[in-house]
Scaffold this motif. Structure first.
Motif, mmCIF file in Angstrom:
data_model
loop_
_atom_site.group_PDB
_atom_site.id
_atom_site.type_symbol
_atom_site.label_atom_id
_atom_site.label_comp_id
_atom_site.label_asym_id
_atom_site.label_seq_id
_atom_site.Cartn_x
_atom_site.Cartn_y
_atom_site.Cartn_z
ATOM 1 N N PHE A 94 0.831 -1.207 0.000
ATOM 2 C CA PHE A 94 0.000 0.000 0.000
ATOM 3 C C PHE A 94 0.869 1.261 0.000
ATOM 4 O O PHE A 94 0.586 2.241 -0.702
ATOM 5 N N ALA A 95 1.956 1.244 0.782
ATOM 6 C CA ALA A 95 2.826 2.421 0.858
ATOM 7 C C ALA A 95 3.503 2.707 -0.480
ATOM 8 O O ALA A 95 3.625 3.866 -0.894
ATOM 9 N N ARG A 96 3.947 1.672 -1.170
ATOM 10 C CA ARG A 96 4.699 1.862 -2.419
ATOM 11 C C ARG A 96 3.792 2.041 -3.633
ATOM 12 O O ARG A 96 4.120 2.779 -4.565
ATOM 13 N N HIS A 97 2.652 1.328 -3.626
ATOM 14 C CA HIS A 97 1.857 1.265 -4.852
ATOM 15 C C HIS A 97 0.429 1.775 -4.690
ATOM 16 O O HIS A 97 -0.297 1.876 -5.686
ATOM 17 N N GLY A 98 0.012 2.057 -3.449
ATOM 18 C CA GLY A 98 -1.355 2.528 -3.231
ATOM 19 C C GLY A 98 -2.405 1.459 -3.470
ATOM 20 O O GLY A 98 -3.552 1.780 -3.805
ATOM 21 N N ILE A 99 -2.033 0.199 -3.284
ATOM 22 C CA ILE A 99 -2.952 -0.911 -3.526
ATOM 23 C C ILE A 99 -3.130 -1.707 -2.231
ATOM 24 O O ILE A 99 -2.152 -2.058 -1.561
ATOM 25 N N ARG A 100 -4.388 -1.987 -1.896
ATOM 26 C CA ARG A 100 -4.694 -2.811 -0.733
ATOM 27 C C ARG A 100 -4.553 -4.289 -1.099
ATOM 28 O O ARG A 100 -5.107 -4.747 -2.103
ATOM 29 N N LEU A 101 -3.819 -5.031 -0.280
ATOM 30 C CA LEU A 101 -3.605 -6.457 -0.508
ATOM 31 C C LEU A 101 -4.580 -7.241 0.379
ATOM 32 O O LEU A 101 -4.576 -7.094 1.609
ATOM 33 N N TRP A 102 -5.425 -8.059 -0.262
ATOM 34 C CA TRP A 102 -6.483 -8.758 0.466
ATOM 35 C C TRP A 102 -6.322 -10.264 0.316
ATOM 36 O O TRP A 102 -6.437 -10.805 -0.770
ATOM 37 N N HIS A 103 -6.060 -10.934 1.431
ATOM 38 C CA HIS A 103 -5.982 -12.391 1.468
ATOM 39 C C HIS A 103 -7.396 -12.916 1.708
ATOM 40 O O HIS A 103 -8.014 -12.626 2.730
ATOM 41 N N THR A 104 -7.927 -13.707 0.769
ATOM 42 C CA THR A 104 -9.354 -14.024 0.768
ATOM 43 C C THR A 104 -9.703 -15.438 1.212
ATOM 44 O O THR A 104 -10.867 -15.842 1.091
ATOM 45 N N LEU A 105 -8.749 -16.199 1.722
ATOM 46 C CA LEU A 105 -9.022 -17.610 1.995
ATOM 47 C C LEU A 105 -9.893 -17.820 3.228
ATOM 48 O O LEU A 105 -10.445 -18.899 3.406
ATOM 49 N N ASP A 106 -10.064 -16.827 4.086
ATOM 50 C CA ASP A 106 -10.784 -17.010 5.341
ATOM 51 C C ASP A 106 -12.163 -17.620 5.107
ATOM 52 O O ASP A 106 -12.870 -17.277 4.148
#
Length: 456
Positions: free
Chosen positions: A209-221
């Motif tokens: 997010f800091a470098r690219h402005g993209i939220r990383l979402w892990h969806t396996l839950d």
């Protein structure tokens, strides 16, 4: 949440009509309420886009269009009625993973529309989840809900199942391929891809997010999947006779059956819905952990085999194969979860509601294959004449398990609803080319790939 577009009414079909329902559209309001209820009990420090769906506009209806369920009568076997709950109507996936994937991606779209922030999904997969999530991402782009710059996906696959992923524009277009890479973990157990994806998601989310402005979402839950599978219970409530029945499902972690049970809890308002639903798990020998846990209290329990003429046999435990080519046989790499965390909860539900489980072998599936092919043909399920062409064995496993269970008198209700969670063969799709895949040796390789995809 405000609905901005009228939806079809939830009336039952007239006699003679095909029992087919676009469940994500038809039950949009009920699914939204279930998402709200799930948000209250779901707690995680990791990024989540929230539990809201976008407004139900024509674009979202077009996006949700493959989220369809139907039911077909399969006749009887030894006086037990068999019905197929067909969850495989999306021709771009042919698995039930479409339902959850569409809802997961819709939640990401809602976050993008609400905040303007880009989202990158990261998920481990044995193939079907990757195919379905990638198809949902593609649909979000093509229906105009968002664009390729704001929604991306990274999938992490074990080498053993990479041949099961379906090609799509996300593989064939160079720009989309860079933003939506397929990572392959070589020389690793299937379970390791889960640990690797989780580690990168947990440790790199802030940097991405800091470098690219993209939220990383892990969806396996689990919660991300059971909510969509509540649609199965809503379909059953409205489209099938209200009678006690066994729900049979080929499972790895039983997310689908847990989702069905959660759906019954939601629409009845009771912790134990008392609808007469029993649950029956079908597994293969490589990961027979849930059946072993239920009957023997140990994930690693296996029967004592006798070996002769190249075949292993046993007749002491009716819940395990009577005949197999190998005692640790991997019938399909789709089922790769060991010691699933969902097993204690599923055991509790089966003990309270009834049901059980069975383990099947390739030999047993092949013995039943010609009959199963004829059984499923009127329901529109296309099984190849040559079983060597079959790439997804879930449905054949489930039906084999049910037929074996009926013959062995392991089921005590007059109707079985077989959850058709997946079936496809070599003629249905093309796998990725070798240059479409990114081998990763470990954490550093996947971390670098994620940053490269975010920066492309």
């Amino acid at each position: 949440m405000t609905t901005t577009y009228s939806r079809p009414q939830t009336t039952a079909p007239r006699a003679g009509e095909e029992n087919l329902s676009p469940v994500l559209i038809r039950y949009y309001d009920e699914l939204s309420r279930t998402l709200d209820a799930t948000a209250v009990r779901s707690r995680s420090d990791a990024f989540s886009p929230g539990w809201q769906l976008p407004p139900l506009t024509p674009a979202l209806e077009a996006f949700f269009a493959p989220g369809v369920i139907s039911a077909q009568d399969l006749g009887t076997h030894r006086d037990t009625r068999l019905t197929l709950l067909n969850l495989m109507h999306n021709p771009a996936t042919r698995t039930t993973k479409t339902l959850a994937s569409l809802m997961i991606v819709a939640r990401a779209v809602a976050h993008i529309q609400r905040t303007g922030e880009a989202v990158m999904i990261i998920t481990p997969s044995s193939a079907n989840k990757a195919t379905a999530l990638r198809d949902a991402v593609r649909r979000a782009h093509e229906t105009g809900l968002t664009d390729p710059a704001h929604l991306r996906i990274v999938c992490v696959l074990p080498t053993s199942s990479s041949h099961k992923v379906w090609r799509s524009p996300l593989t064939d277009d160079a720009g989309l391929r860079a933003r939506n890479p397929l990572a392959v973990r070589d020389s690793a157990g299937s379970q390791e891809v889960k640990e690797l994806a989780r580690a990168v998601a947990d440790q790199e989310a802030d940097a991405v997010f800091a470098r690219h402005g993209i939220r990383l979402w892990h969806t396996l839950d689990l919660d991300n999947y059971v909510v969509a599978d509540t649609a199965r219970a809503l379909f059953e409530r409205d489209r099938l006779p209200s009678v006690p029945r066994v729900h049979a499902h080929a499972v790895s972690s039983a997310f689908g059956l847990l989702g069905h049970f959660y759906g019954q809890q939601q629409h009845t308002g009771r912790a134990w819905p008392d609808t007469g639903a029993q649950y029956f798990l079908v597994q293969h020998l490589d990961t027979a952990d849930m059946v072993a846990s239920y009957y023997h209290g140990a994930f690693d329990h296996r029967p004592a085999w006798q070996h002769g003429d190249g075949v292993y046999t046993q007749d002491a435990d009716p819940h395990f194969p009577q005949r197999t080519y190998a005692p640790d046989e991997r019938l399909d790499p789709t089922f790769y979860t060991r010691t699933p965390a969902t097993s204690p909860r599923m055991n509790e539900i089966i003990r309270k509601q009834g049901g059980g489980g069975i383990v099947v072998s390739l030999a047993e599936c092949l013995d039943r294959y010609p009959h199963i092919r004829r059984l499923l043909e009127p329901a529109g399920v296309d099984l190849p004449a040559d079983p060597r062409q079959l790439r997804e064995w879930s449905l054949v496993m489930a039906v084999t398990g049910v037929l074996n269970a009926v013959d062995r008198e392991l089921l005590d209700l007059p109707e079985v609803l077989v959850h058709g969670s997946g079936s496809y063969h070599a003629g249905h799709y093309r796998p990725p080319e070798s240059h479409h895949l990114h081998p990763v040796a470990g954490y550093d390789g996947l971390r670098d790939l994620v940053h490269a995809a975010a920066g492309s």
